[in-house]
Motif scaffolding. Sequence first.
Motif, PDB file in Angstrom:
ATOM      1  N   MET A   1       0.838  -1.199   0.000  1.00  0.00           N
ATOM      2  CA  MET A   1       0.000   0.000   0.000  1.00  0.00           C
ATOM      3  C   MET A   1       0.883   1.263   0.000  1.00  0.00           C
ATOM      4  SD  MET A   1      -2.998   0.823   2.771  1.00  0.00           S
ATOM      5  CE  MET A   1      -1.964   1.302   4.138  1.00  0.00           C
ATOM      6  N   ARG A   2       0.500   2.195  -0.841  1.00  0.00           N
ATOM      7  CA  ARG A   2       1.265   3.454  -0.909  1.00  0.00           C
ATOM      8  C   ARG A   2       0.434   4.554  -0.237  1.00  0.00           C
ATOM      9  NH1 ARG A   2       1.648   4.257  -7.039  1.00  0.00           N
ATOM     10  NH2 ARG A   2      -0.548   3.895  -6.655  1.00  0.00           N
ATOM     11  N   VAL A   3       1.062   5.249   0.708  1.00  0.00           N
ATOM     12  CA  VAL A   3       0.343   6.219   1.528  1.00  0.00           C
ATOM     13  C   VAL A   3       0.897   7.622   1.313  1.00  0.00           C
ATOM     14  CG1 VAL A   3      -0.427   6.767   3.860  1.00  0.00           C
ATOM     15  CG2 VAL A   3       0.199   4.411   3.289  1.00  0.00           C
ATOM     16  N   LEU A   4       0.009   8.550   1.029  1.00  0.00           N
ATOM     17  CA  LEU A   4       0.387   9.969   1.037  1.00  0.00           C
ATOM     18  C   LEU A   4       0.218  10.465   2.466  1.00  0.00           C
ATOM     19  CD1 LEU A   4       0.905  12.826  -0.169  1.00  0.00           C
ATOM     20  CD2 LEU A   4      -1.551  12.923  -0.662  1.00  0.00           C
ATOM     21  N   ILE A   5       1.307  10.977   3.066  1.00  0.00           N
ATOM     22  CA  ILE A   5       1.223  11.491   4.436  1.00  0.00           C
ATOM     23  C   ILE A   5       1.366  13.012   4.402  1.00  0.00           C
ATOM     24  CG2 ILE A   5       2.099  11.353   6.786  1.00  0.00           C
ATOM     25  CD1 ILE A   5       3.172   8.609   6.215  1.00  0.00           C
ATOM     26  N   ILE A   6       0.323  13.675   4.885  1.00  0.00           N
ATOM     27  CA  ILE A   6       0.329  15.135   4.934  1.00  0.00           C
ATOM     28  C   ILE A   6       0.011  15.581   6.359  1.00  0.00           C
ATOM     29  CG2 ILE A   6      -0.278  15.510   2.505  1.00  0.00           C
ATOM     30  CD1 ILE A   6      -3.202  15.873   3.351  1.00  0.00           C
ATOM     31  N   THR A   7       0.455  16.775   6.707  1.00  0.00           N
ATOM     32  CA  THR A   7       0.107  17.321   8.021  1.00  0.00           C
ATOM     33  C   THR A   7       0.225  18.837   8.000  1.00  0.00           C
ATOM     34  OG1 THR A   7       0.552  17.195  10.409  1.00  0.00           O
ATOM     35  CG2 THR A   7       2.472  17.065   8.957  1.00  0.00           C
ATOM     36  N   ASP A   8      -0.433  19.472   8.965  1.00  0.00           N
ATOM     37  CA  ASP A   8      -0.336  20.924   9.132  1.00  0.00           C
ATOM     38  C   ASP A   8      -0.594  21.681   7.827  1.00  0.00           C
ATOM     39  OD1 ASP A   8       0.567  21.197  12.094  1.00  0.00           O
ATOM     40  OD2 ASP A   8       1.802  19.592  11.274  1.00  0.00           O
ATOM     41  N   VAL A   9      -1.760  21.418   7.274  1.00  0.00           N
ATOM     42  CA  VAL A   9      -2.207  22.108   6.056  1.00  0.00           C
ATOM     43  C   VAL A   9      -2.555  23.567   6.386  1.00  0.00           C
ATOM     44  CG1 VAL A   9      -4.005  22.157   4.275  1.00  0.00           C
ATOM     45  CG2 VAL A   9      -3.024  19.959   4.998  1.00  0.00           C
ATOM     46  N   HIS A  10      -3.141  23.767   7.559  1.00  0.00           N
ATOM     47  CA  HIS A  10      -3.405  25.116   8.073  1.00  0.00           C
ATOM     48  C   HIS A  10      -4.127  26.037   7.086  1.00  0.00           C
ATOM     49  CE1 HIS A  10      -1.762  24.883  12.057  1.00  0.00           C
ATOM     50  NE2 HIS A  10      -0.676  24.282  11.614  1.00  0.00           N
ATOM     51  N   GLY A  11      -5.182  25.522   6.481  1.00  0.00           N
ATOM     52  CA  GLY A  11      -6.020  26.384   5.650  1.00  0.00           C
ATOM     53  C   GLY A  11      -5.353  26.914   4.395  1.00  0.00           C
TER      54      GLY A  11
END
Length: 242
Positions: A1-11
């Motif tokens: 499985m390939r996962v896109l990890i994102i965080t702190d998009v903040h609008g």
Amino acid sequence: MRVLIITDVHGNEVALEAVLADAKGQYDVVWCLGDLVGYGPNPNECVERVQELPSLICLVGNHDKAALGDIDLSTFNVDARTSTEWSQSVLNDKNREYLAGLTGSVITDGFTLAHGSPREPVWEYILDSYTALANFDYFNTRTCFVGHTHTPIIYHMFESACQAYMPSYDEELYLTEGRFIVNPGSVGQPRDGNPDAAYGILDTERNVFIHKRVPYDIAETQKRMREHELPMRLVLRLELGW
Ligand code: ZN
């Protein structure tokens, strides 16, 4: 499985779209480690956009909680407080409900995810190896992914010592020897001196993680922030990456 990890998009919708375009075709599922809102000009758009992503797992961050009115804003600096109050005023009921249903940490597919740290999922900043080392006692998987500091970094524990490494972008990091706490960096407000949006791609079968950066139209995000009269310091910091 390939996962896109994102965080702190903040609008920061412009940065989020740049990340999704850059990562296109490279992932099957998405893990978002919290702070969808706060600071940036498009909180509703970001909350709605991530829900369209495949098999999304999304955590709550301290700024999400602040935008819901769940925490005392006296711990925030004046600019963060001003932008939080603005986010509170524009966030619609549906999106508030979505954020209110999220938790600060989760274990999935053999990985631990937390917004800040496994020890204090919403609040703690892992900013040094000492704090990272203490946190290895608070999760059982080999690897934990965190956000919150807006700084991409790798903490590697091997034979009871913990070392911090800066990422080498676009290079495969094998999460195999020892244990790891990995921060992919922030999509919407990087603070490592590099203004490009940060994210990561994980291959769970090979246990390989790749740190990624992508430039986005910072001027467009800044224009939207000015239109909403968000604090100038927050507008300017985006182009410097702090
Ligand atoms: Zn954040």
